[in-house]
Design an enzyme around this catalytic site. Sequence first.
Site, PDB file in Angstrom:
ATOM      1  N   HIS B  80    -115.415 -65.450  -6.448  1.00  0.00           N
ATOM      2  CA  HIS B  80    -114.254 -65.477  -5.563  1.00  0.00           C
ATOM      3  C   HIS B  80    -113.898 -66.925  -5.235  1.00  0.00           C
ATOM      4  CE1 HIS B  80    -111.658 -64.812  -2.085  1.00  0.00           C
ATOM      5  NE2 HIS B  80    -112.487 -65.523  -1.346  1.00  0.00           N
ATOM      6  N   ASP B 109     -88.251 -86.060 -15.939  1.00  0.00           N
ATOM      7  CA  ASP B 109     -89.387 -85.176 -16.251  1.00  0.00           C
ATOM      8  C   ASP B 109     -90.628 -85.892 -15.765  1.00  0.00           C
ATOM      9  OD1 ASP B 109     -91.317 -83.423 -17.602  1.00  0.00           O
ATOM     10  OD2 ASP B 109     -89.574 -82.691 -18.688  1.00  0.00           O
ATOM     11  N   TRP B 145    -120.616 -71.018  -5.158  1.00  0.00           N
ATOM     12  CA  TRP B 145    -119.804 -71.928  -5.979  1.00  0.00           C
ATOM     13  C   TRP B 145    -120.342 -73.348  -5.917  1.00  0.00           C
ATOM     14  CZ3 TRP B 145    -116.380 -76.116  -4.953  1.00  0.00           C
ATOM     15  CH2 TRP B 145    -116.300 -76.500  -3.608  1.00  0.00           C
ATOM     16  N   SER B 172    -108.797 -80.731 -16.990  1.00  0.00           N
ATOM     17  CA  SER B 172    -107.429 -80.317 -16.690  1.00  0.00           C
ATOM     18  C   SER B 172    -106.929 -80.983 -15.401  1.00  0.00           C
ATOM     19  CB  SER B 172    -107.382 -78.789 -16.551  1.00  0.00           C
ATOM     20  OG  SER B 172    -106.206 -78.393 -15.903  1.00  0.00           O
ATOM     21  N   SER B 173    -107.757 -80.959 -14.369  1.00  0.00           N
ATOM     22  CA  SER B 173    -107.332 -81.553 -13.092  1.00  0.00           C
ATOM     23  C   SER B 173    -107.105 -83.046 -13.225  1.00  0.00           C
ATOM     24  CB  SER B 173    -108.394 -81.328 -12.021  1.00  0.00           C
ATOM     25  OG  SER B 173    -108.567 -79.966 -11.788  1.00  0.00           O
ATOM     26  N   HIS B 256    -116.257 -82.829  -0.649  1.00  0.00           N
ATOM     27  CA  HIS B 256    -115.441 -83.030   0.536  1.00  0.00           C
ATOM     28  C   HIS B 256    -114.051 -83.552   0.229  1.00  0.00           C
ATOM     29  CE1 HIS B 256    -114.862 -82.193   4.600  1.00  0.00           C
ATOM     30  NE2 HIS B 256    -114.061 -83.221   4.597  1.00  0.00           N
ATOM     31  N   GLU B 258    -112.569 -82.840  -2.310  1.00  0.00           N
ATOM     32  CA  GLU B 258    -111.943 -81.650  -2.896  1.00  0.00           C
ATOM     33  C   GLU B 258    -111.252 -80.804  -1.830  1.00  0.00           C
ATOM     34  OE1 GLU B 258    -111.370 -80.446  -5.847  1.00  0.00           O
ATOM     35  OE2 GLU B 258    -110.835 -78.394  -5.308  1.00  0.00           O
ATOM     36  N   TYR B 260    -109.921 -81.783   0.821  1.00  0.00           N
ATOM     37  CA  TYR B 260    -108.671 -82.448   1.226  1.00  0.00           C
ATOM     38  C   TYR B 260    -107.652 -82.413   0.105  1.00  0.00           C
ATOM     39  CZ  TYR B 260    -111.235 -83.923   5.341  1.00  0.00           C
ATOM     40  OH  TYR B 260    -111.957 -83.927   6.492  1.00  0.00           O
ATOM     41  N   SER B 271     -94.313 -80.656   5.989  1.00  0.00           N
ATOM     42  CA  SER B 271     -93.498 -81.783   6.446  1.00  0.00           C
ATOM     43  C   SER B 271     -92.104 -81.753   5.843  1.00  0.00           C
ATOM     44  CB  SER B 271     -94.178 -83.110   6.084  1.00  0.00           C
ATOM     45  OG  SER B 271     -95.468 -83.155   6.634  1.00  0.00           O
ATOM     46  N   HIS B 305    -121.921 -84.054   5.994  1.00  0.00           N
ATOM     47  CA  HIS B 305    -121.822 -83.076   7.081  1.00  0.00           C
ATOM     48  C   HIS B 305    -121.970 -81.642   6.555  1.00  0.00           C
ATOM     49  CE1 HIS B 305    -117.175 -83.207   6.578  1.00  0.00           C
ATOM     50  NE2 HIS B 305    -117.656 -82.192   5.894  1.00  0.00           N
ATOM     51  N   HIS B 306    -121.953 -81.485   5.234  1.00  0.00           N
ATOM     52  CA  HIS B 306    -122.258 -80.175   4.653  1.00  0.00           C
ATOM     53  C   HIS B 306    -123.761 -79.959   4.548  1.00  0.00           C
ATOM     54  CE1 HIS B 306    -118.074 -79.399   3.343  1.00  0.00           C
ATOM     55  NE2 HIS B 306    -118.021 -80.702   3.243  1.00  0.00           N
ATOM     56  N   THR B 331    -105.571 -86.350  11.601  1.00  0.00           N
ATOM     57  CA  THR B 331    -105.085 -84.967  11.549  1.00  0.00           C
ATOM     58  C   THR B 331    -104.328 -84.629  12.829  1.00  0.00           C
ATOM     59  OG1 THR B 331    -107.103 -84.503  10.311  1.00  0.00           O
ATOM     60  CG2 THR B 331    -105.788 -82.618  10.970  1.00  0.00           C
ATOM     61  N   LYS B 334    -100.873 -85.915  12.688  1.00  0.00           N
ATOM     62  CA  LYS B 334     -99.993 -85.059  11.908  1.00  0.00           C
ATOM     63  C   LYS B 334     -99.508 -83.880  12.730  1.00  0.00           C
ATOM     64  CE  LYS B 334    -101.176 -85.948   7.207  1.00  0.00           C
ATOM     65  NZ  LYS B 334     -99.769 -86.005   6.831  1.00  0.00           N
ATOM     66  N   ARG B 453    -123.832 -66.008   6.105  1.00  0.00           N
ATOM     67  CA  ARG B 453    -122.863 -65.754   5.045  1.00  0.00           C
ATOM     68  C   ARG B 453    -123.591 -65.397   3.752  1.00  0.00           C
ATOM     69  NH1 ARG B 453    -120.937 -71.858   3.299  1.00  0.00           N
ATOM     70  NH2 ARG B 453    -119.659 -70.686   1.843  1.00  0.00           N
TER      71      ARG B 453
END
Lengths: 286, 528
Positions: B80, B109, B145, B172-173, B256, B258, B260, B271, B305-306, B331, B334, B453
């Site tokens: 998932h 283009d 994951w 690809s990314s 991390h 990622e 963001y 925005s 922090h993870h 943040t 924003k 979890r």
Amino acid sequence: MSLAQGTYYVPHESRWPVFGIPGIALLMAGFSVYLNGGGWGFPIMILGAVITLIMTVMWFRDVVHESVAGKYNEQVDMSFRQGMAWFIFSEVMFFGAFFGALFYARVLSIPWLGGDDAATSQFLWDSVLLSWPTAGPGMLDVDFTAMGAWALPTINTLILLTSGATLTWAHHAMKENHRKQVIIGLALTVLLGATFSSIQAYEYVYAWEELSLRMDTGIYGSLFYMLTGFHGVHVIIGALTLFVILIRVIKGHFTADDHFGFEAAAWYWHFVDVVWLGLFVFVYVI
Amino acid sequence: MSSATDTAHHGHDHHHAPPYGITRWLFTTNHKDLGVLYMSFGLLMFFIGGAMAMIIRAELFQPGLNLVDPYFFNQMTTMHALVMIFGAVMPALTGLANWLVPVQIGAPDMALPRVNNWAFWLLPAGFVLLLATLFMPGGAPASGWTMYPPLVLMLGDSFPFLIFAVHILGISSIMGSINIAVTILNMRAPGMTLMKMPLFVWTWLITAFLMIAVMPVLAGAVTMLLTDQYFGTSFFNAAGGGDPVMFQHIFWFFGHPEVYILILPAFGIVSAILPTFARKPLFGYSSMVYATASIAFLSFIVWAHHMFTVGLPLAGQLFFMYATMLVAVPTGVKIFNWMATMWRGSMTFETPMLFSIAFVLLFTVGGLSGVMLALAPVDLQYHDTYFVVAHFHYVLVTGTIFAIMAAVYYWLPKWTGHMYDEKLGKIHFWVSVISVNVLFFPQHFLGLAGMPRRIPDYALQFAEFNMISSIGGFVFGFAQLLFVWIIIKCVRGGEKVTDQVWEGAQGLEWTLPSPAPYHTFETPPVVK
């Protein structure tokens, strides 16, 4: 379709990117099957590699034809430059992961496991003392010798630095339209690259057989082979690229102020050069 | 380079209509075609990943092992996440970038159209490898994951497929991001200075930078897993002098930034939409740009922090705690700017605006629970509980996914030339926004009460909230079928829209006809 109006150039569509996709999928899937012990994965992997190679050659072929036909304007040139710069940045980050692993092992995990941090070491391998290079606390019976900085790696450092110089010489000659010097400089660079790879191959055989240094002899062997191995692959790719550029120079594809193909290959080569300097200092010397 | 350009060379004239048939989509280098492909692929994966989420919520509907094998449950939580992150959200955002960046900066283009084609078609290749593992001996990856060793090294045949799928998706990314970055930096119309760019373009420039920086690090990490498994290396094996925790450091150095990568383009979308429907310019444009850049910078120094519970040194815990709390500052800037944009605006509440307002409110919920998780002593309690699950689903679902839906409603009339069914859109919004809160809000309580979890069973005291959450999940899941129907309906027909579409819309894309022609800005517009 080709569109060229005003200052913009939009290349026509191409079948090669999509042609290569099954190649990459087969390469990866075949390799996976092979690693899982299925021998039939190997031919699939080879097939995938061949398709991917054909894609690469044909795609670049189209681009070279378009470039020679003078279809690329200054904006396209700048797009290529920026694209190549970003690509090299991504490569730097790839090597960064492995250098990070090297520093982590040397600065943190080896001291922790080897007694500096009692809270870790006493519960795992009590009273084991480790110092770099090491096979790790669980493989103390493994006997290997580390690869010293002298003599092969030092010779290879000099070879690679010289190749950077010959390439820069060729580049200056290119800008001043001295075709012969460009060809000699490039040929020397490719030869030096091939020499580097040959010496590295010899170094690997020597390390594997004489020093008993293998990928499975703990963290030092792991880092040694993965760092120098990935670098070695980049040297081979870089030398092949420069060889293609050499042929293009001989065919007269470049002019004194229009030779980005040359420059991109040169950037790549210098990047590979700089990575080696990092390797030489942190893997071999210190 | 020579500026001589002859179109006759290939014998093509100027076709302005797209070619027909399957080869149009296979070989296309057109940014609009590729945008459609990317977004369609994202939508397909959204439903595949969503089906997995439905299985998870069905298993958790009642306590006890009811529906699926526990090992299959682990496969579902793992797949998932992988499908939603790499298959749904990232391609959908890349698709939006493909469609919108060139028309927002006045480019004909993308800068590297063939790379664009390649980057897209790598995605199906990667997902063939990844989804095929569902049918293999030992099943799909079940390690989570995050692929932590040594657990991930105990997978069955799926292991190398997982590694190589990540490699392909990473390539690809990187290719997609290089293309977007070069397009933004090199293809802007005359007069389109950096500080005149729409925020969606800005946020994507910074996102592209993050992706080019961290996807190779992920590639390195999974390569080390591969060699540890098959070639005898000891990167994550303490007996050989390595450290399993080192994987977590390298992974989260990717991971991390990622997260963001997943949220910054959503900031750009919101925005764009809020000023349109508040009929006021965006408040604090330049501070938005600097806030985005600050968030990107901070994303590189907060990864551990993870990992507060793996036994970091005290100095490490303090550093990563304070650095993480700093993220709340840009943040907050924003969120303040978005509210100030709406302040005393002449607001109307079309579907894109509804999703955007919900984004501002609900993303803030996810952001605030993030600040709670940033506190190392508190995180020791919350770590690996449903509180974390609630946190990142508020950020990713009511954050990014809501922003993507807002974007689809907002730009769909520009893409198709038709107005979507506003009534159905509003129904989709209200059903979604209510059910998503029923789905995720109780998970905060479950987590605070200690429900872990990634476990298929739970203690009886968690039963009510799990049942409520599952009901919300089923409603939210099925409500998304309505979303697909609205899109199909809008593509097939509907009320014709004007070029500007929305009364308050500003920007180059709204100067184009609706639907936008196949090729746009073949001669550059001049931006004043």
